[in-house]
Each structure stands twice: as structure tokens, then as C-alpha cells.
Scaffold this active site. Structure first.
Site, short mmCIF file in Angstrom:
data_model
loop_
_atom_site.label_atom_id
_atom_site.label_comp_id
_atom_site.label_asym_id
_atom_site.label_seq_id
_atom_site.Cartn_x
_atom_site.Cartn_y
_atom_site.Cartn_z
N GLY A 190 -77.89 77.19 31.85
CA GLY A 190 -78.20 78.60 32.02
C GLY A 190 -79.25 79.00 31.10
O GLY A 190 -79.59 78.19 30.10
N CYS A 214 -76.15 71.07 29.14
CA CYS A 214 -77.25 71.89 28.54
C CYS A 214 -76.54 72.96 28.11
O CYS A 214 -75.90 73.00 27.16
CB CYS A 214 -78.19 72.03 29.50
SG CYS A 214 -79.64 72.83 29.09
N TYR A 215 -76.85 74.21 28.52
CA TYR A 215 -76.20 75.12 28.06
C TYR A 215 -74.53 75.32 28.02
O TYR A 215 -74.09 75.75 27.10
CB TYR A 215 -76.50 76.69 28.92
CG TYR A 215 -76.08 77.87 28.52
CD1 TYR A 215 -76.67 78.71 27.59
CD2 TYR A 215 -74.66 78.56 29.06
CE1 TYR A 215 -76.05 80.01 27.06
CE2 TYR A 215 -74.44 79.67 28.63
CZ TYR A 215 -74.90 80.44 27.77
OH TYR A 215 -74.40 81.62 27.39
N HIS A 234 -79.72 66.97 31.60
CA HIS A 234 -79.22 67.41 32.98
C HIS A 234 -79.03 66.24 33.65
O HIS A 234 -80.12 65.58 34.20
CB HIS A 234 -80.30 68.34 33.67
CG HIS A 234 -80.66 69.71 33.23
ND1 HIS A 234 -79.79 70.68 33.56
CD2 HIS A 234 -81.40 70.21 32.09
CE1 HIS A 234 -79.94 71.80 32.86
NE2 HIS A 234 -80.76 71.65 32.06
N GLU A 266 -77.89 65.98 36.51
CA GLU A 266 -77.97 66.31 38.08
C GLU A 266 -79.34 66.18 38.80
O GLU A 266 -79.41 65.80 39.64
CB GLU A 266 -77.42 67.51 38.38
CG GLU A 266 -78.33 68.88 37.84
CD GLU A 266 -78.19 69.10 36.39
OE1 GLU A 266 -77.60 68.18 35.54
OE2 GLU A 266 -78.36 70.09 35.75
N ASP A 301 -77.92 73.89 61.71
CA ASP A 301 -76.68 74.37 61.31
C ASP A 301 -75.81 74.79 62.61
O ASP A 301 -74.75 74.51 63.12
CB ASP A 301 -76.79 75.40 60.55
CG ASP A 301 -77.44 75.15 59.23
OD1 ASP A 301 -77.58 73.90 58.76
OD2 ASP A 301 -78.12 76.01 58.41
N LYS A 356 -76.52 71.28 52.92
CA LYS A 356 -77.08 70.85 54.18
C LYS A 356 -77.10 69.19 54.33
O LYS A 356 -76.99 68.95 55.42
CB LYS A 356 -78.59 71.13 53.77
CG LYS A 356 -79.50 71.14 55.19
CD LYS A 356 -79.29 72.20 55.89
CE LYS A 356 -80.40 72.57 56.85
NZ LYS A 356 -80.54 74.09 57.56
#
Ligand code: XMP
Length: 549
Positions: A58, A85-86, A172, A174, A230, A373
Site C-alpha cells: 500500500g 511490503c506494507y 513483492h 507477486e 468475456d 481474464k
């Protein structure tokens, strides 16, 4: 699709920019995951019975007044928690450690040394690389925690309290720059949270079909089909579940790419492969009429969206009462509309400009609303939808309306459609040639060795690095002087756009080879009347946007 029965990881969103990425990475490991705001009450989180909790990054400093925080009860639930992180800093701050402004700010790829005996670092190299982006750092671990990784400037790059199953990473995992980040997240969900991995797209398809059947019974279902990924996947899922009880309305607003209307009809229409009622409405002239003399981009968007609703309503009225309306909403739409996470909405894009008011229906069905997605694409492949449709690049709801600067008319639509078709075919051809060459250099058994992949999938997998994530031709409203043969011309300039992007929120111009661009330029000038100049747009986003309007 009852996601309640699945093992679930909860991602608590503190407003960082990679939050959806965290959830996607967890799901890539076949573990279902949902994003909730840090404001979500502790009771609600407990009621979801998560197998684990991840606190995201964040923008704030956790020691500031009014900084985003969470209930310390979260750490007492007996459920594993991983702070990123945050999230890691906040965990330390709340549990008695110390977080302060770092003497050395770390940003980018940083060497990381990890304690490989920690369950979160199983199968991770002792010396690895992580992606850091922080001003604050943990200067003292909270009681009960010890460090399990460090960098040159960060003694607590990762911390652990194994007994309570609480972990924190200052970096991070990710982000792909953390080279072994996905292994670390996998370790957390499997080794620490004890997940078994019950989130798979083949079972999603089966379970969704059964649930839709149960819900719909013998009711009538209506779906607005755009031909995009979609709505196509949603329509096919519904058609597999309830067949001819489904009617799909495809509004061809005359702002589609070249031949696209016919392609959609070919796939979903009476000669296509699906069991459904298909209605194509050719509404081009109606749209051009409404768009006459309109130049302001947002106004164009609005008119196109509203007109869509009107056309759709008119068709729906002819069908009579329907019981269910299908929407191709996907999970990022849910998160970004503020129902899930905390990230600010940067730009709201509405494909269909809201819901029709004059269609009489009982309920909305959103079969894809829990999917990202990439998961929608996997479902599409499971359902046997053609590859080229499943991997279609994004195309805005208002179509070429936002790729033609200024007033839209038939002539301009023709120009941009023809130029765009040339551009896309040349880029695809060059990328394919590159891939085939690369595969043959590597001596790969191109078609035999990949039993589960189509030829197109293998080719796509080997596209060059420059292959854009989105690329198209747009029509500038500029006319300029040129010379063709011995004649003076005064014609339009076509703009070629090509971007590399991960999330479409930021983007860089893709480095398409010069010779490809030159070939496109030559073909456009020679084959598309009304054009005498071709330009390539180098602008990144920000400051530009991907579309020109
Ligand atoms: P921008 O232009 O905002 O585009 O950088 C980001 C992504 O969104 C798509 N886009 C739209 N999609 N309706 C849509 O459905 C719209 O009005 C719209 N405007 C932009 C764009 O194609 C890109 O993928």
C-alpha cells in the site's frame, strides 16, 4: 459456481498497485482467492473461513496517523497470514516491532539471501533476486519473529513466526522480477496454509453448467454478445447449459473491425458450432446518424453506449419476457467497481453503458464474475471456443468510435478498418515467421511434442518480445499535403499504435521492427484510398492513453 465450497485465501487490500496480481498468482497455483478491502470487519473475514490471509502492499507509512490498518484479531485467528511490503510492515508495527523511514531506499531488482530451511523458502535458491519498492523498512522484528531473509540494506527482508504461522516479505513476490516469487507464494499456500489446490478450470466448467441448469430450469435467457472474449465465453457456457433457451443478441454498430461482424456470425450464427438462438442487428446507419457532427470523445462514448441499450431493448421486446439476463462481468470489474478491493478507479470503461431499463427480467447471471481474464481464457479453451477468439486482443466497447478522432462517418470507418486490417495481418505474419524460425532453430518438434496445444498456441508461445499486447490503427483527424504519382494529395494521416502492457493501466510503445512498420506504411498508402501519411505513436501511458480518445 459455488466458490464457497472451495479452499479460499483472502487477500486484504491496502491500496497497492499489485493487489490483483497477488490474487492471480495465488490462483495460478489452483487455489481460489478473493480480494477484500482492509476495512472489511474481522467477523466477516472469519465467516469466510479462509485457509490463509495475505496482506498486500500500500502507498502509506503504517506509523502515520489514519494510515490503513487492520484488526490485530486477524493475527489471532489461528489462520496463517503473509504480509507483503506494507502488509509486512503493518504486521510488525501492530505486533510490537519497529518500522521507520529506511536510511537507504530500495527500488527495483535487489539481491536477496534467504534461509532455505523456512517453509516459505522451500525449493528457493539461497541467493535469489527480489523486487523491492519501499521507503520504510522494518528495523526491529516484533517479539516471536525472526528474520528469514535479508538484502544489503534490509536486515528484515522477510520475517517469520513459525509457531503462529505469521510471515512477512518486504519485497513483492507477486511481481515477475522476483524471480522465485511464485514458488514463495506457492509455498505459503501449500506448505503453510495446507491448501490442496481445488481451483481448476475444467471443474469450474462442469460445476458452472450444473449450477446454471439448476437455476434456470426451463426459463428463457438473454445475452448481449459483443464477440469479445468475456461475452463469448459467457454465452458458450450458457449455451452448453441450457441450449436453445438462450438467445444472444449481437449488435453490429458499424464500428467493429473489418469483417468482424461476419466472423462473429460465423461462429455463433446458424452455421456456427453452438446450440443457441442468434440475432444479429445491423445498426450501423443508425449509429452513424447519431454520431453525425459529434466530436467530443466522452460524448461519443455515451451516445454509442446509450444507442446500444436502445437497440438491445428493442430486440428484447420482440422476444418477450425473459427470465435471466447474462452479463460477461469478470472479477477485475467487481474489484474495480469498489465492491472488493481498495484500488482507485483510474478510468471507468463501460462496454454497454449500463443495464437496459426496459427489459423485463427476473435476475442477472454473471457466470464469470469470480474469474480473472486469464482464467476466462482457460474456460474458453475448455469449452472449445476457437483459439483466435479466446486470445483476441482487447477491443473497446465503443469500437472504432474511439479510434477515429473527431466526427465519425462511414468513409472514416472504412479507412480505419482497412488500415487496421493491413497492420494486424502484417504484425501477425512477422510474429509468426519469427516463432516458426525460432522453433526450427531450436530443433523443436513443433507439432508433435506439444500434444495438448494447438499449432496456434505453440506459435503464440514463441512470439518475439516485441509482440504488442494491444495494437491497432487509428485515424487522426489530420489531413496534410502529399504527392502521389504526379498529383498533389490532401489526405488523412493514419496512426499506428502498439503497446506492451501487463494491466492496461500503464503501457510502453512496443518496439515493432522497422521493416514491419515500413511494409505496413507502404501497403496502407497503396491500398487504402484517402490516406497519404502513416505515423507510429511512441507515447507511453501515462502520459498518453492506449486509445487515442
Ligand atoms: P486507455 O485508452 O484508457 O485504454 O489507456 C485502456 C484499455 O481500455 C480499453 N478501452 C475501453 N474499453 N470501453 C471499453 O470497453 C471504452 O470506452 C474504452 N476505452 C479504452 C482500451 O482498448 C485498452 O485496452
Amino acid at each position: 459456481m459455488s466458490v464457497n465450497k472451495k479452499e479460499k485465501i483472502i487477500v486484504i487490500d491496502f491500496g497497492g498497485q499489485y493487489n490483483q496480481l497477488v490474487a492471480r498468482r495465488v490462483r495460478e497455483n489452483n487455489v481460489y482467492c478473493e480480494i477484500y478491502s482492509y476495512k472489511t470487519p474481522l467477523e466477516d473475514i472469519k465467516n469466510m473461513s479462509p485457509k490463509g490471509i495475505i496482506l498486500t502492499g500500500g502507498p502509506a507509512s503504517c506509523y502515520e496517523e489514519n494510515a490503513a490498518s487492520c484488526d490485530t484479531g486477524l493475527f489471532e485467528m489461528g489462520v496463517p497470514v503473509l504480509g507483503l511490503c506494507y502488509g509486512a510492515q503493518l504486521m510488525m508495527h501492530l505486533l510490537g516491532g519497529k518500522v521507520e523511514h529506511a536510511p537507504v531506499r530500495e527500488y527495483g531488482h535487489i539481491d536477496l539471501t534467504v534461509d532455505t530451511s523456512s517453509p516459505v523458502f522451500a525449493d528457493v535458491s539461497e541467493n535469489t533476486v527480489c523486487f523491492m519498492s519501499h521507503n520504510d523498512y522494518i528495523s526491529k522484528a516484533a517479539p516471536g519473529f525472526h528474520t528469514i531473509a535479508h538484502t544489503e540494506n534490509c536486515p528484515f527482508a522477510a520475517i517469520a513466526n513459525d509457531e503462529k504461522k505469521l510471515y512477512g516479505f518486504q519485497y513483492h513476490p507477486e511481481v515477475l522480477h522476483t524471480t522465485e516469487g511464485s514458488v514463495m507464494l506457492k509455498n505459503f499456500v501449500y506448505n503453510v496454509c495446507g491448501c490442496s489446490g481445488d481451483w481448476k478450470m475444467d471443474s469450474f466448467v462442469q460445476e458452472s453448467i450444473e449450477e446454471i441448469r439448476k437455476k434456470v430450469g426451463d426459463g428463457k435467457v438473454l445475452c448481449a454478445l459483443s464477440g469479445g472474449v468475456d461475452s463469448s465465453v459467457a454465452a458458450v457456457l450458457l449455451s452448453k447449459a441450457v441450449g436453445k433457451q438462450l438467445t444472444c443478441v449481437f449488435v453490429d454498430h458499424g464500428l467493429l473491425r473489418k469483417d468482424e461482424g461476419d466472423q462473429v456470425e460465423g461462429i455463433f450464427g446458424p452455421d456456427g458450432s453452438y446450440d443457441l438462438n442468434f440475432i444479429r442487428v445491423n445498426a450501423a446507419s443508425r449509429y452513424y446518424e447519431k454520431l453525425k457532427d459529434v466530436t467530443e470523445p466522452e460524448r461519443k462514448r455515451k451516445i454509442i453506449g446509450e444507442e446500444f441499450i436502445r437497440v438491445f431493448e428493442e430486440e428484447a421486446k420482440k422476444i418477450g419476457r425473459v427470465d435471466y439476463l447474462v452479463q460477461g462481468t469478470i472479477y477485475p470489474d467487481v474489484v474495480e467497481s469498489g465492491l472488493g478491493g481498495e484500488s482507485a478507479v483510474i478510468k471507468s470503461h463501460h462496454n454497454v453503458g449500463g443495464l437496459p431499463e426496459h427489459v423485463d427480467f427476473k435476475e442477472i447471471i454473471e457466470p464469470l464474475k469470480y474469474l480473472f481474464k486469464d482464467e476466462v481464457r482457460k474456460v474458453g479453451l475448455e469449452l472449445g471456443i476457437p483459439d483466435h477468439l479466446v486470445f483476441r486482443q482487447p477491443f473497446p466497447g465503443p469500437g472504432l468510435g474511439v479510434r477515429i478522432i473527431g466526427e465519425v462517418n462511414e468513409e472514416k470507418v472504412r479507412i480505419v478498418q482497412d488500415a487496421d486490417a493491413i497492420y494486424r495481418s502484417e504484425v501477425e505474419k512477422a510474429a509468426e515467421e519469427y516463432a516458426v524460425k525460432k522453433l526450427s532453430y531450436e530443433g523443436a518438434e513443433i507439432w508433435g511434442g506439444h500434444l495438448h496445444n494447438s499449432r496456434a498456441a505453440i506459435i503464440r508461445h514463441n512470439y518475439p518480445d516485441w509482440m504488442p499486447d494491444q495494437y491497432f490503427a487509428a485515424l487522426t483527424n489530420m489531413r496534410s499535403v502529399g504527392v502521389m504519382g504526379d498529383e498533389r494529395t490532401y489526405d488523412y494521416a493514419v496512426c499506428l499504435r502498439a503497446v506492451k502492457t501487463v494491466d492496461f493501466m500503464t503501457a510502453e510503445a512496443a518496439q515493432i521492427p522497422w521493416e514491419v512498420l515500413q511494409k505496413v506504411m507502404n501497403r496502407v498508402i497503396n491500398e487504402v484510398s484517402g490516406v497519404n501519411r502513416v505515423m507510429f505513436d511512441l507515447t507511453s501511458k501515462p502520459p498518453g492513453t492506449i486509445e487515442l480518445e
